[in-house]
Design an enzyme around this catalytic site. Structure first.
Site, PDB file in Angstrom:
ATOM      1  N   SER A  64      28.605  44.985  65.664  1.00  0.00           N
ATOM      2  CA  SER A  64      27.093  44.318  64.884  1.00  0.00           C
ATOM      3  C   SER A  64      26.863  42.820  63.918  1.00  0.00           C
ATOM      4  O   SER A  64      25.916  42.059  63.491  1.00  0.00           O
ATOM      5  CB  SER A  64      25.925  44.929  64.597  1.00  0.00           C
ATOM      6  OG  SER A  64      25.976  45.671  63.134  1.00  0.00           O
ATOM      7  N   LYS A 101      24.291  45.962  57.074  1.00  0.00           N
ATOM      8  CA  LYS A 101      23.227  44.788  58.009  1.00  0.00           C
ATOM      9  C   LYS A 101      23.613  43.822  57.183  1.00  0.00           C
ATOM     10  O   LYS A 101      23.686  44.064  54.927  1.00  0.00           O
ATOM     11  CB  LYS A 101      22.133  45.454  58.323  1.00  0.00           C
ATOM     12  CG  LYS A 101      22.207  45.977  59.573  1.00  0.00           C
ATOM     13  CD  LYS A 101      22.821  45.712  60.743  1.00  0.00           C
ATOM     14  CE  LYS A 101      22.758  46.437  61.795  1.00  0.00           C
ATOM     15  NZ  LYS A 101      23.676  47.194  61.974  1.00  0.00           N
TER      16      LYS A 101
END
Length: 143
Positions: A64, A101
């Protein structure tokens, strides 16, 4: 949910690693007629770690964060003493789950942003528990 940090955390500040350093930059395009010898050694701890007591290495799993240059199997150098800012790549603990993230702080929400369009961003719900465990400072990328 994106890139999950493996449970293995290694203290990065305990061992001394010295590596030879070239006296000039190395061209990535055409070869340079630079000198062909190495001069001295460098201590990677001095270059990569600012605070030994709060710096750790975590291994990345998942894709991701690929567009941030963070790939599956890479190691991140993470400093727990740094204050996270909008745009920082962070190790976040959201409702007990670890994730890597990009932190986005807007006037209306906190978002854990994936740097890969195949993965959704996480808008942190108001009643969720979010802790920023640390801020990534370097990525040790395998070639």
């Amino acid at each position: 949910m994106g890139v999950i940090v493996g449970p293995r955390v290694i203290d990065a500040g305990l061992s001394l690693v010295r590596i030879l350093v070239a006296p000039v930059a190395v061209a990535a395009g055409y070869p340079s007629p630079a000198q062909d010898y190495f001069e001295g050694r460098i201590d990677l701890n001095e270059h990569l770690i600012k605070d030994v007591t709060s710096t750790f290495i975590v291994r990345v799993t998942g894709q991701s964060m690929e567009q941030a240059g963070i790939s599956d199997g890479d190691e991140l150098i993470v400093n727990r003493a740094l204050e996270p800012k909008d745009g920082s790549v962070v190790i976040a603990v959201l409702d007990g789950e670890l994730t890597i993230k990009r932190l986005r702080i807007t006037p209306t929400a906190v978002i854990l942003q994936a740097d890969n369009p195949r993965f959704p961003d996480i808008v942190v719900p108001a009643l969720s528990e979010l802790t920023i465990w640390g801020v990534a400072t370097r990525c040790l990328h395998h070639v």
